[in-house]
Design a protein around this motif. Sequence first.
Motif, PDB file in Angstrom:
ATOM      1  N   SER A  11      18.040 -30.495  -1.407  1.00  0.00           N
ATOM      2  CA  SER A  11      17.125 -30.202  -2.507  1.00  0.00           C
ATOM      3  C   SER A  11      17.903 -29.745  -3.738  1.00  0.00           C
ATOM      4  O   SER A  11      18.800 -28.912  -3.660  1.00  0.00           O
ATOM      5  CB  SER A  11      16.158 -29.100  -2.069  1.00  0.00           C
ATOM      6  OG  SER A  11      15.344 -28.711  -3.141  1.00  0.00           O
ATOM      7  N   SER A  52      16.759 -28.731  -7.697  1.00  0.00           N
ATOM      8  CA  SER A  52      15.581 -28.541  -8.545  1.00  0.00           C
ATOM      9  C   SER A  52      15.687 -29.365  -9.823  1.00  0.00           C
ATOM     10  O   SER A  52      16.726 -29.376 -10.476  1.00  0.00           O
ATOM     11  CB  SER A  52      15.388 -27.063  -8.891  1.00  0.00           C
ATOM     12  OG  SER A  52      16.481 -26.578  -9.639  1.00  0.00           O
ATOM     13  N   GLY A  73      13.218 -36.808  -0.881  1.00  0.00           N
ATOM     14  CA  GLY A  73      13.087 -36.740  -2.324  1.00  0.00           C
ATOM     15  C   GLY A  73      13.650 -37.942  -3.045  1.00  0.00           C
ATOM     16  O   GLY A  73      13.882 -39.005  -2.460  1.00  0.00           O
ATOM     17  N   TRP A 122      15.652 -34.625  -5.886  1.00  0.00           N
ATOM     18  CA  TRP A 122      14.526 -33.831  -6.365  1.00  0.00           C
ATOM     19  C   TRP A 122      13.480 -33.857  -5.261  1.00  0.00           C
ATOM     20  O   TRP A 122      13.112 -34.944  -4.779  1.00  0.00           O
ATOM     21  CB  TRP A 122      13.911 -34.449  -7.609  1.00  0.00           C
ATOM     22  CG  TRP A 122      14.771 -34.493  -8.824  1.00  0.00           C
ATOM     23  CD1 TRP A 122      15.647 -33.537  -9.268  1.00  0.00           C
ATOM     24  CD2 TRP A 122      14.810 -35.541  -9.793  1.00  0.00           C
ATOM     25  NE1 TRP A 122      16.218 -33.939 -10.449  1.00  0.00           N
ATOM     26  CE2 TRP A 122      15.728 -35.168 -10.793  1.00  0.00           C
ATOM     27  CE3 TRP A 122      14.158 -36.764  -9.918  1.00  0.00           C
ATOM     28  CZ2 TRP A 122      16.006 -35.962 -11.890  1.00  0.00           C
ATOM     29  CZ3 TRP A 122      14.435 -37.559 -11.010  1.00  0.00           C
ATOM     30  CH2 TRP A 122      15.354 -37.158 -11.989  1.00  0.00           C
ATOM     31  N   PRO A 123      12.980 -32.722  -4.826  1.00  0.00           N
ATOM     32  CA  PRO A 123      11.958 -32.726  -3.769  1.00  0.00           C
ATOM     33  C   PRO A 123      10.737 -33.546  -4.186  1.00  0.00           C
ATOM     34  O   PRO A 123      10.211 -33.377  -5.277  1.00  0.00           O
ATOM     35  CB  PRO A 123      11.596 -31.249  -3.629  1.00  0.00           C
ATOM     36  CG  PRO A 123      12.786 -30.509  -4.152  1.00  0.00           C
ATOM     37  CD  PRO A 123      13.341 -31.375  -5.249  1.00  0.00           C
ATOM     38  N   ILE A 127      15.681 -32.243   2.561  1.00  0.00           N
ATOM     39  CA  ILE A 127      14.294 -32.549   2.216  1.00  0.00           C
ATOM     40  C   ILE A 127      14.204 -34.013   1.791  1.00  0.00           C
ATOM     41  O   ILE A 127      15.207 -34.629   1.423  1.00  0.00           O
ATOM     42  CB  ILE A 127      13.817 -31.607   1.083  1.00  0.00           C
ATOM     43  CG1 ILE A 127      12.311 -31.674   0.901  1.00  0.00           C
ATOM     44  CG2 ILE A 127      14.541 -31.886  -0.204  1.00  0.00           C
ATOM     45  CD1 ILE A 127      11.752 -30.501   0.121  1.00  0.00           C
TER      46      ILE A 127
END
Length: 179
Positions: free
Chosen positions: A123, A125, A88, A112-113, A86
């Motif tokens: 990704s 969190s 980020g 971090w997305p 992703i």
Amino acid sequence: MMILKPQDILVLLKLVAISRNNWSYHSLAIDLGMSAAEVHAAIKRAVFANLAIPQGDKSIPYIRNLQEFIVHGLRFVFIPEHGGIIRGIPTSHAAPPLSSVFLSDGDPPPVWPDSQGLVRGMSFSPLYASAPKAALADPILYELLVLVDAIRGGRARERSFATKELTQRLEAYAQNTKP
């Protein structure tokens, strides 16, 4: 019974990042993308958990306990979720201060997305949903969160280095805030 939440740690790290600077619940709320009530509740829970000490109408982080909790408990309580590739914001070993110590092993970096992020990676969190935006606005907070993420989800070498670095920073804060 009060249960500690991830935003409580974010608030305490922000207090460390701003050091002796004056703050209000409202200013912290704006800086962290939270409501003033959420910040107040976070500090109340931190005091209850003995991670902060009341001082007048405000509180300050109780550094010894905060450091112990982050190093020995955080990764078991606020476990990061890993996902796919992703766009980020780099974290853990892929961001300063760790990125200058740990060379890329060819795997996608943890991020971090964030749709505005400039790096594609795996990704990871954040500690709290608003942490990436708050980190981008405060380089000191960003580095503290990166160190916390390395402790939460890094390999043994990364956790060890992040623990030493975070401990030094928390001890410097404690020295700078003594009356």
